[in-house]
Design a protein around this motif. Structure first.
Motif, PDB file in Angstrom:
ATOM      1  N   UNK A 376       0.824  -1.214   0.000  1.00  0.00           N
ATOM      2  CA  UNK A 376       0.000   0.000   0.000  1.00  0.00           C
ATOM      3  C   UNK A 376       0.857   1.263   0.000  1.00  0.00           C
ATOM      4  N   UNK A 377       2.175   1.080   0.025  1.00  0.00           N
ATOM      5  CA  UNK A 377       3.087   2.226   0.049  1.00  0.00           C
ATOM      6  C   UNK A 377       3.737   2.440  -1.300  1.00  0.00           C
ATOM      7  N   UNK A 378       4.272   1.354  -1.888  1.00  0.00           N
ATOM      8  CA  UNK A 378       5.001   1.580  -3.140  1.00  0.00           C
ATOM      9  C   UNK A 378       4.042   1.904  -4.280  1.00  0.00           C
ATOM     10  N   UNK A 379       4.602   2.551  -5.305  1.00  0.00           N
ATOM     11  CA  UNK A 379       3.773   3.000  -6.419  1.00  0.00           C
ATOM     12  C   UNK A 379       2.933   4.214  -6.084  1.00  0.00           C
ATOM     13  N   UNK A 380       3.266   4.894  -4.995  1.00  0.00           N
ATOM     14  CA  UNK A 380       2.454   6.009  -4.503  1.00  0.00           C
ATOM     15  C   UNK A 380       1.542   5.522  -3.402  1.00  0.00           C
ATOM     16  N   UNK A 381       1.694   6.022  -2.188  1.00  0.00           N
ATOM     17  CA  UNK A 381       0.925   5.518  -1.053  1.00  0.00           C
ATOM     18  C   UNK A 381      -0.575   5.610  -1.312  1.00  0.00           C
ATOM     19  N   UNK A 382      -1.320   4.710  -0.687  1.00  0.00           N
ATOM     20  CA  UNK A 382      -2.768   4.716  -0.894  1.00  0.00           C
ATOM     21  C   UNK A 382      -3.418   5.992  -0.397  1.00  0.00           C
ATOM     22  N   UNK A 383      -2.838   6.619   0.626  1.00  0.00           N
ATOM     23  CA  UNK A 383      -3.383   7.890   1.110  1.00  0.00           C
ATOM     24  C   UNK A 383      -3.311   8.958   0.022  1.00  0.00           C
ATOM     25  N   UNK A 384      -2.159   9.015  -0.652  1.00  0.00           N
ATOM     26  CA  UNK A 384      -2.002   9.984  -1.742  1.00  0.00           C
ATOM     27  C   UNK A 384      -2.915   9.626  -2.911  1.00  0.00           C
ATOM     28  N   UNK A 385      -3.039   8.326  -3.204  1.00  0.00           N
ATOM     29  CA  UNK A 385      -3.907   7.905  -4.305  1.00  0.00           C
ATOM     30  C   UNK A 385      -5.360   8.309  -4.042  1.00  0.00           C
ATOM     31  N   UNK A 386      -5.780   8.208  -2.787  1.00  0.00           N
ATOM     32  CA  UNK A 386      -7.156   8.617  -2.450  1.00  0.00           C
ATOM     33  C   UNK A 386      -7.351  10.111  -2.684  1.00  0.00           C
ATOM     34  N   UNK A 387      -6.344  10.897  -2.383  1.00  0.00           N
ATOM     35  CA  UNK A 387      -6.448  12.332  -2.659  1.00  0.00           C
ATOM     36  C   UNK A 387      -6.590  12.586  -4.160  1.00  0.00           C
ATOM     37  N   UNK A 388      -5.802  11.864  -4.969  1.00  0.00           N
ATOM     38  CA  UNK A 388      -5.888  12.024  -6.420  1.00  0.00           C
ATOM     39  C   UNK A 388      -7.267  11.634  -6.937  1.00  0.00           C
ATOM     40  N   UNK A 389      -7.790  10.529  -6.408  1.00  0.00           N
ATOM     41  CA  UNK A 389      -9.114  10.059  -6.826  1.00  0.00           C
ATOM     42  C   UNK A 389     -10.184  11.084  -6.448  1.00  0.00           C
ATOM     43  N   UNK A 390     -10.099  11.597  -5.233  1.00  0.00           N
ATOM     44  CA  UNK A 390     -11.105  12.561  -4.759  1.00  0.00           C
ATOM     45  C   UNK A 390     -11.086  13.839  -5.591  1.00  0.00           C
ATOM     46  N   UNK A 391      -9.889  14.355  -5.869  1.00  0.00           N
ATOM     47  CA  UNK A 391      -9.801  15.587  -6.663  1.00  0.00           C
ATOM     48  C   UNK A 391     -10.369  15.375  -8.064  1.00  0.00           C
ATOM     49  N   UNK A 392     -10.005  14.242  -8.677  1.00  0.00           N
ATOM     50  CA  UNK A 392     -10.495  13.968 -10.031  1.00  0.00           C
ATOM     51  C   UNK A 392     -12.000  13.787 -10.051  1.00  0.00           C
ATOM     52  N   UNK A 393     -12.548  13.119  -9.032  1.00  0.00           N
ATOM     53  CA  UNK A 393     -13.994  12.907  -8.961  1.00  0.00           C
ATOM     54  C   UNK A 393     -14.723  14.233  -8.791  1.00  0.00           C
ATOM     55  N   UNK A 394     -14.213  15.099  -7.936  1.00  0.00           N
ATOM     56  CA  UNK A 394     -14.849  16.397  -7.717  1.00  0.00           C
ATOM     57  C   UNK A 394     -14.804  17.248  -8.997  1.00  0.00           C
ATOM     58  N   UNK A 395     -13.662  17.173  -9.714  1.00  0.00           N
ATOM     59  CA  UNK A 395     -13.561  17.934 -10.965  1.00  0.00           C
ATOM     60  C   UNK A 395     -14.521  17.381 -12.020  1.00  0.00           C
ATOM     61  N   UNK A 396     -14.701  16.045 -12.016  1.00  0.00           N
ATOM     62  CA  UNK A 396     -15.555  15.425 -13.039  1.00  0.00           C
ATOM     63  C   UNK A 396     -17.044  15.674 -12.800  1.00  0.00           C
ATOM     64  N   UNK A 397     -17.409  15.751 -11.512  1.00  0.00           N
ATOM     65  CA  UNK A 397     -18.832  15.889 -11.206  1.00  0.00           C
ATOM     66  C   UNK A 397     -19.181  17.288 -10.773  1.00  0.00           C
TER      67      UNK A 397
END
Length: 397
Positions: A376-397
């Motif tokens: 859950x750390x390598x490849x970009x931590x899951x915490x950071x990935x959740x931030x990316x997902x949230x920002x993209x979702x908010x921009x999309x909707x």
């Protein structure tokens, strides 16, 4: 849409399954199924078997040695090789650098590097993460200064968490070539660095389970030919993002989850828990969650599916897949109970199994569970990935 495979895809599945059964060396299969430590030569042996069949580089274009598979065929290949007890394709040159060179490299770079990647003659280290710049790659501080004659860069810095660097003879790295750029994502370039260059030192990092797969790399006035710049100067951030999209999709590890869930069922029978209702309910829940993850991945592979937030699809798969893998590994330890307590680094090697006090299915459980903490750390931590997902979702909707 109908989430089912075509007759042609099912025939392909049987072809891959038969190939693995016939050609995977028995000692390598035994190591993988028991969670034992794989050596460099184990991977090279299997990769060369795949390359002889033309199957080692499924995501590469046909003109560079790829098999010309669809996304669904690649998915089936990953699943069947893992379920058959084969090692994952972990080589960064195959999974990450290859696609970048296809898209952005010069013809000379492609001719020079791609054949040796396919033949497993050259292994590549991923020089991205640094102290203070792990998931936030825009904060990289390793510098590359162009010499006055314009023929070489001089690289100084410190890379960390570099997987399998001790097996590698080359590194692809993100380096800062313009320290005065107005945005942190600007002024970063993508360089190919010879690991045997004077001034480059590799130091292993001992992990929780006793392994040394991760390393840190120190670069002290390392000279790199300017011909080793990939793409345009100061445009490396775009190439790094392109690469990480390939990495995070694979990190979801659906095939690995199925592999370990099957291991859990075998171990439950061995430990006399085959009829335990609570355990069976727990395993069934994993199966349901894994099915949902798999359907999500298949929807994204469908040519008829258009995501509203395509930029973060890989991040979504990475987060859910890695957390599910960790939960299954924890369950394996719970099934073993007190038998999972003994821990021996040596016993994780095939040649020491006869000395182990516990059964072969049990000897590596503690190490495997500890090692899974990193996914859950390598490849970009899951915490950071959740931030990316949230920002993209908010921009999309």
């Amino acid at each position: 849409m109908k989430l089912q495979f075509s007759p042609e895809e099912e025939a392909f599945r049987l072809e891959v399954r038969a190939f693995v059964q016939q050609h995977l060396p028995a000692d390598i299969r035994r190591k993988v199924e028991g969670g034992l430590r794989l050596e460099h030569q184990d991977y090279v042996t299997w990769f060369r078997i795949l390359e002889a069949r033309g199957w080692l580089t499924p995501s590469w274009p046909v003109e560079y040695g790829g098999p010309g598979w669809s996304h669904v065929q690649r998915y089936i290949f990953d699943e069947e090789t893992l379920l058959g007890g084969a090692p994952r394709i972990i080589a960064s040159g195959i999974q990450m650098l290859g696609p970048v060179l296809h898209a952005f490299g010069t013809e000379e770079q492609k001719r020079k590097y791609l054949p040796d990647i396919r033949q497993s003659n050259t292994w590549w280290a991923q020089g991205f993460s640094e102290p203070g710049a792990g998931s936030d790659l825009a904060a990289v501080r390793t510098t590359a200064v162009l010499e006055p004659d314009g023929k070489h860069f001089v690289v100084n810095g410190h890379k960390v968490w570099t997987s399998y660097a001790h097996w590698c003879s080359m590194m692809f790295a993100l380096v800062r070539t313009d320290p005065h750029a107005t945005k942190p994502q600007e002024g970063i370039s993508f360089l190919l660095i010879d690991m045997n260059s004077p001034g480059l030192t590799v130091r292993p990092i001992r992990m929780l389970e006793g392994g040394e797969d991760l390393n840190e790399c120190y670069l002290d006035n390392v000279r790199v030919p300017v011909d080793n710049l990939v793409g345009e100067l100061h445009k490396g951030w775009s190439y790094g993002k392109y690469l990480l999209g390939h990495e995070r999709t694979g990190i979801a590890g659906i095939g690995s989850c199925k592999q370990q869930l099957a291991r859990a069922r075998r171990l439950a029978q061995q430990q006399g828990l085959g009829e335990d209702g609570l355990l069976q309910a727990r395993l069934a829940q994993f199966e349901v969650e894994l099915m949902a993850l798999e359907f999500t991945a298949l929807r994204l592979l469908s040519a008829n599916q258009q995501s509203r937030i395509p930029a973060v699809e890989a991040s979504m798969l990475k987060v859910r897949g890695t957390e599910l893998r960790q939960a299954i590994y924890e369950t394996l330890v719970d099934i073993a109970g007190p038998d999972a307590v003994p821990f021996s680094v040596e016993a994780q090697c095939l040649e020491h199994l006869h000395q182990a006090a516990t059964g072969e299915e049990l000897v590596a459980l503690a190490a495997n569970c500890l090692d899974s903490r990193k996914v859950t750390i390598y490849g970009g931590t899951n915490e950071v990935q959740r931030n990316l997902i949230a920002r993209a979702a908010l921009d999309a909707f």
